[in-house]
Design an enzyme around this catalytic site. Structure first.
Site, short mmCIF file in Angstrom:
data_model
loop_
_atom_site.label_atom_id
_atom_site.label_comp_id
_atom_site.label_asym_id
_atom_site.label_seq_id
_atom_site.Cartn_x
_atom_site.Cartn_y
_atom_site.Cartn_z
CE1 TYR A 52 7.90 2.07 -1.47
CE2 TYR A 52 7.22 0.92 -3.47
CZ TYR A 52 6.92 1.46 -2.23
OH TYR A 52 5.63 1.38 -1.75
CB SER A 91 4.91 -2.05 -3.03
OG SER A 91 4.77 -1.53 -4.35
#
Length: 266
Positions: free
Chosen positions: A156, A143
């Site tokens: 995350y 990401s």
């Protein structure tokens, strides 16, 4: 869907294949001629995603990437029954958004169990075998949050940053044995995970959420997307397909951002 066959004869393992980016990766690889073992923890969506397509080249299997023993067993079984793995793509991931002050131990541990430990389990099992044969390609879908601070995404972002560095370190270890390891780092992509983040803002928030992503949000220190569009899962899948192909034969330990310029490549 591509009609070329540049991956014909190759066998790929894809995790998190039941929906979103993982499903798009399955379609991209199979569309380029590869045989694909599509795995996910939830097999209902997975079976629907691949049913009756690609002349039987896609096989669906249940897999919990947090279970190291299950991963090793599936990879061993796959090589015994389908043949040697040429490609492994780590897509399985979860997002549990929260400020650090409110982040629970359970959510922190669960995030790392899937996003980081899962990448380790799959990559270890695949790379051992690939290195022995002197060929192979591993791609981890990370990401852009791994490279720039984000509010309410500490677990995350940290888990994805760890997965990126792990993949680069693995790539360095196995490069001399013909195995390439790269990462693809998407920005906001139109998946169930993205829609879930918008839904958290309340009913009817999807339009406002999309606008905030495109335009940026000064209150959360977030830039917009210079290209003016939210990615489709196929945009990420096409990047994966490129990196596992011979067109990328001299690329390893690379982190390819697919975010429309959202991070300004910070």
């Amino acid at each position: 869907m591509s009609t070329d066959q540049e991956l014909a004869g190759r066998l790929a393992l894809v995790t998190g294949a039941g929906r979103g980016i993982g499903e798009a990766v399955v379609h991209a690889l199979a569309g380029h001629g590869a045989r694909v073992l599509a795995t996910d923890l939830h097999t209902e969506g997975l079976a629907a995603a691949v049913a009756g397509r690609y002349d039987g080249r896609v096989t669906a299997r249940e897999l919990d990437v947090t279970d190291a023993e299950a991963v090793e067993e599936l990879v061993a079984e796959t090589e015994d029954t389908l043949g040697p793995l040429d490609i492994a793509v780590n897509v399985a991931g979860i997002l549990r958004g929260s400020s650090v002050a409110e982040l629970t131990d359970e959510d922190w541990a669960a995030t790392f169990a899937v996003n980081t430990n899962g990448v380790f389990h799959v990559s270890r099992a695949a790379s051992r075998r690939m290195a022995e044969r002197g060929r192979g390609s591993i791609v981890t879908v990370a990401s852009n949050a791994a490279g720039i601070p984000r509010t309410n995404m500490a677990a995350y972002a940290s888990s994805k940053a760890a997965a990126v560095m792990f993949t680069k370190c693995l790539g360095l270890e196995v490069a001399s044995r013909g195995v390439r390891c790269n990462t693809v780092s998407p920005g906001s992509t139109l998946t169930d995970m993205q829609r879930g983040m918008w839904a958290a803002g309340g009913p009817g928030n999807e339009e406002a959420g999309a606008r905030s992503v495109l335009e940026g949000d000064a209150a959360s220190y977030r830039t917009g997307i210079p290209l003016g569009r939210i990615a489709d899962p196929s945009d990420v899948a096409d990047a994966v397909a490129f990196l596992v192909s011979d067109r990328a034969r001299h690329i390893t330990m690379h982190d390819l951002y697919v975010d429309g310029g959202a991070t300004l490549r910070a």
